[in-house]
Design a protein around this motif. Sequence first.
Motif, PDB file in Angstrom:
ATOM      1  N   PRO A 254      38.199  29.892  39.648  1.00 33.37           N
ATOM      2  CA  PRO A 254      37.765  28.683  38.949  1.00 33.37           C
ATOM      3  C   PRO A 254      36.248  28.577  38.906  1.00 33.37           C
ATOM      4  O   PRO A 254      35.540  29.138  39.747  1.00 33.37           O
ATOM      5  CB  PRO A 254      38.361  27.560  39.796  1.00 33.37           C
ATOM      6  CG  PRO A 254      38.474  28.144  41.162  1.00 33.37           C
ATOM      7  CD  PRO A 254      38.794  29.598  40.965  1.00 33.37           C
ATOM      8  N   ALA A 255      35.761  27.846  37.915  1.00 29.86           N
ATOM      9  CA  ALA A 255      34.338  27.517  37.873  1.00 29.86           C
ATOM     10  C   ALA A 255      34.006  26.688  39.106  1.00 29.86           C
ATOM     11  O   ALA A 255      34.814  25.868  39.556  1.00 29.86           O
ATOM     12  CB  ALA A 255      34.021  26.736  36.600  1.00 29.86           C
ATOM     13  N   LEU A 256      32.835  26.898  39.673  1.00 29.63           N
ATOM     14  CA  LEU A 256      32.497  26.153  40.888  1.00 29.63           C
ATOM     15  C   LEU A 256      31.006  25.883  40.966  1.00 29.63           C
ATOM     16  O   LEU A 256      30.193  26.525  40.300  1.00 29.63           O
ATOM     17  CB  LEU A 256      32.985  26.888  42.135  1.00 29.63           C
ATOM     18  CG  LEU A 256      32.408  28.267  42.480  1.00 29.63           C
ATOM     19  CD1 LEU A 256      31.063  28.188  43.178  1.00 29.63           C
ATOM     20  CD2 LEU A 256      33.388  29.040  43.347  1.00 29.63           C
ATOM     21  N   ARG A 257      30.691  24.907  41.800  1.00 34.35           N
ATOM     22  CA  ARG A 257      29.304  24.604  42.155  1.00 34.35           C
ATOM     23  C   ARG A 257      29.192  24.635  43.668  1.00 34.35           C
ATOM     24  O   ARG A 257      30.122  24.264  44.373  1.00 34.35           O
ATOM     25  CB  ARG A 257      28.880  23.223  41.637  1.00 34.35           C
ATOM     26  CG  ARG A 257      28.922  23.081  40.136  1.00 34.35           C
ATOM     27  CD  ARG A 257      28.185  21.826  39.691  1.00 34.35           C
ATOM     28  NE  ARG A 257      28.761  20.608  40.243  1.00 34.35           N
ATOM     29  CZ  ARG A 257      28.160  19.422  40.212  1.00 34.35           C
ATOM     30  NH1 ARG A 257      26.964  19.283  39.672  1.00 34.35           N
ATOM     31  NH2 ARG A 257      28.750  18.352  40.710  1.00 34.35           N
ATOM     32  N   ARG A 258      28.031  25.066  44.175  1.00 33.63           N
ATOM     33  CA  ARG A 258      27.783  25.097  45.613  1.00 33.63           C
ATOM     34  C   ARG A 258      26.688  24.103  45.955  1.00 33.63           C
ATOM     35  O   ARG A 258      25.687  24.004  45.256  1.00 33.63           O
ATOM     36  CB  ARG A 258      27.342  26.483  46.072  1.00 33.63           C
ATOM     37  CG  ARG A 258      28.336  27.588  45.849  1.00 33.63           C
ATOM     38  CD  ARG A 258      27.749  28.920  46.292  1.00 33.63           C
ATOM     39  NE  ARG A 258      28.623  30.049  45.986  1.00 33.63           N
ATOM     40  CZ  ARG A 258      28.623  30.692  44.835  1.00 33.63           C
ATOM     41  NH1 ARG A 258      27.781  30.319  43.873  1.00 33.63           N
ATOM     42  NH2 ARG A 258      29.437  31.708  44.625  1.00 33.63           N
ATOM     43  N   GLY A 273      39.809  24.027  32.937  1.00 25.46           N
ATOM     44  CA  GLY A 273      38.729  24.544  32.116  1.00 25.46           C
ATOM     45  C   GLY A 273      38.962  25.990  31.763  1.00 25.46           C
ATOM     46  O   GLY A 273      40.046  26.539  31.983  1.00 25.46           O
ATOM     47  N   PRO A 274      37.947  26.664  31.215  1.00 28.36           N
ATOM     48  CA  PRO A 274      38.086  28.062  30.812  1.00 28.36           C
ATOM     49  C   PRO A 274      38.537  28.921  31.986  1.00 28.36           C
ATOM     50  O   PRO A 274      38.033  28.788  33.099  1.00 28.36           O
ATOM     51  CB  PRO A 274      36.668  28.439  30.354  1.00 28.36           C
ATOM     52  CG  PRO A 274      36.042  27.136  29.962  1.00 28.36           C
ATOM     53  CD  PRO A 274      36.625  26.110  30.893  1.00 28.36           C
ATOM     54  N   GLY A 275      39.485  29.792  31.714  1.00 25.38           N
ATOM     55  CA  GLY A 275      39.980  30.681  32.756  1.00 25.38           C
ATOM     56  C   GLY A 275      41.022  30.071  33.651  1.00 25.38           C
ATOM     57  O   GLY A 275      41.531  30.722  34.554  1.00 25.38           O
ATOM     58  N   MET A 276      41.383  28.797  33.421  1.00 27.59           N
ATOM     59  CA  MET A 276      42.355  28.130  34.270  1.00 27.59           C
ATOM     60  C   MET A 276      43.594  27.734  33.484  1.00 27.59           C
ATOM     61  O   MET A 276      44.194  26.690  33.702  1.00 27.59           O
ATOM     62  CB  MET A 276      41.729  26.898  34.934  1.00 27.59           C
ATOM     63  CG  MET A 276      40.673  27.236  35.957  1.00 27.59           C
ATOM     64  SD  MET A 276      41.264  28.319  37.267  1.00 27.59           S
ATOM     65  CE  MET A 276      42.502  27.275  38.010  1.00 27.59           C
ATOM     66  N   GLY A 277      43.977  28.567  32.520  1.00 25.41           N
ATOM     67  CA  GLY A 277      45.210  28.326  31.773  1.00 25.41           C
ATOM     68  C   GLY A 277      46.413  28.737  32.584  1.00 25.41           C
ATOM     69  O   GLY A 277      46.318  29.030  33.769  1.00 25.41           O
ATOM     70  N   PRO A 278      47.612  28.785  31.956  1.00 26.53           N
ATOM     71  CA  PRO A 278      48.837  29.091  32.681  1.00 26.53           C
ATOM     72  C   PRO A 278      48.768  30.396  33.458  1.00 26.53           C
ATOM     73  O   PRO A 278      49.288  30.497  34.557  1.00 26.53           O
ATOM     74  CB  PRO A 278      49.894  29.160  31.561  1.00 26.53           C
ATOM     75  CG  PRO A 278      49.352  28.286  30.481  1.00 26.53           C
ATOM     76  CD  PRO A 278      47.870  28.451  30.537  1.00 26.53           C
ATOM     77  N   GLY A 279      48.118  31.401  32.903  1.00 23.68           N
ATOM     78  CA  GLY A 279      48.050  32.679  33.603  1.00 23.68           C
ATOM     79  C   GLY A 279      47.181  32.638  34.838  1.00 23.68           C
ATOM     80  O   GLY A 279      47.244  33.535  35.668  1.00 23.68           O
ATOM     81  N   ALA A 280      46.347  31.597  34.975  1.00 24.35           N
ATOM     82  CA  ALA A 280      45.453  31.520  36.116  1.00 24.35           C
ATOM     83  C   ALA A 280      45.977  30.639  37.216  1.00 24.35           C
ATOM     84  O   ALA A 280      45.350  30.527  38.264  1.00 24.35           O
ATOM     85  CB  ALA A 280      44.075  31.001  35.661  1.00 24.35           C
TER      86      ALA A 280
END
Length: 288
Positions: A254-258, A273-280
């Motif tokens: 997943p997208a993240l912030r530190r 968000g992007p990259g977090m669809g059903p396959g993710a």
Amino acid sequence: MTEALDKTTATEALDETTAWDRLRRIRTAEDAEAAGLVPGRWAQHASPEAAQLVDRYLPLCLAGPRIAFAQLGQSLDGFIATRTGDADYVTGEEDRRHLHRLRALADAVIVGAGTATADDPRLTVRACAGDNPVRVVLDPHGRVPRRHQLFTDGAAPTVWVVGPEGAGHAPGSSVDVLVLPDAAAFAPHRLLAALARRGLGRVLVEGGGVTVSRFLQEGALDRLYLTVAPVLLGDGVPGLRFPGTPVMRDALRPALRRTLLGEDTLFELELRGPGMGPGACPEGGAPA
């Protein structure tokens, strides 16, 4: 709010306390404008601490009336408590203040029966200004002791969520009892829908590791705040655990912030968000 803004001149830096008091009341773009915000920042000169609050919490404030977010604090090797269950405290004081701010931005805070039994938590807002959320205790078999603070202190409204077999001995007249018909009704998406029907749409899943992991696995979380302390426990109560992928390329990314919280590191994971669809989604998870 306008009167409060007028009292602060353009040459005075907006302090952390005033900034939080304005920020915690924001739920819409109109609220943000009235509080003195322009896109992404305060319109007036602000202290570094006040600016940091906007960066960290404004996205959550503006996330709308329906959002599920979770928080965990853990060691470097992934434990939220020692093997004896001692969790006081894995992370430091700044993370505790962060957790209380998350509570203040939620309508409800969820805790599982295991954590409620072991920790006897209060789940109230004490380390910052803010209103207490409704405390939701997931207790399918009715095993949380009735003497615990959640049921007796009267500090905040409490909803005791039980199955039919656990509903025979209610904790008291001050506790709202929600009886669910079967185990399937405790599934995260169904539970969140039941809370939303009660007007509790902004939900913080606070613990423990089993409960947060279940919400993550089922694709029911919009955001996860994971704070890692620079300590090694070697053994203990695990944090996140769910059926993993056999190949690295299918792992969740997943997208993240530190952000640094004193000696600890906060990872804010965006699970929508992007990259977090059903396959993710984690194995067995259901996309929102």
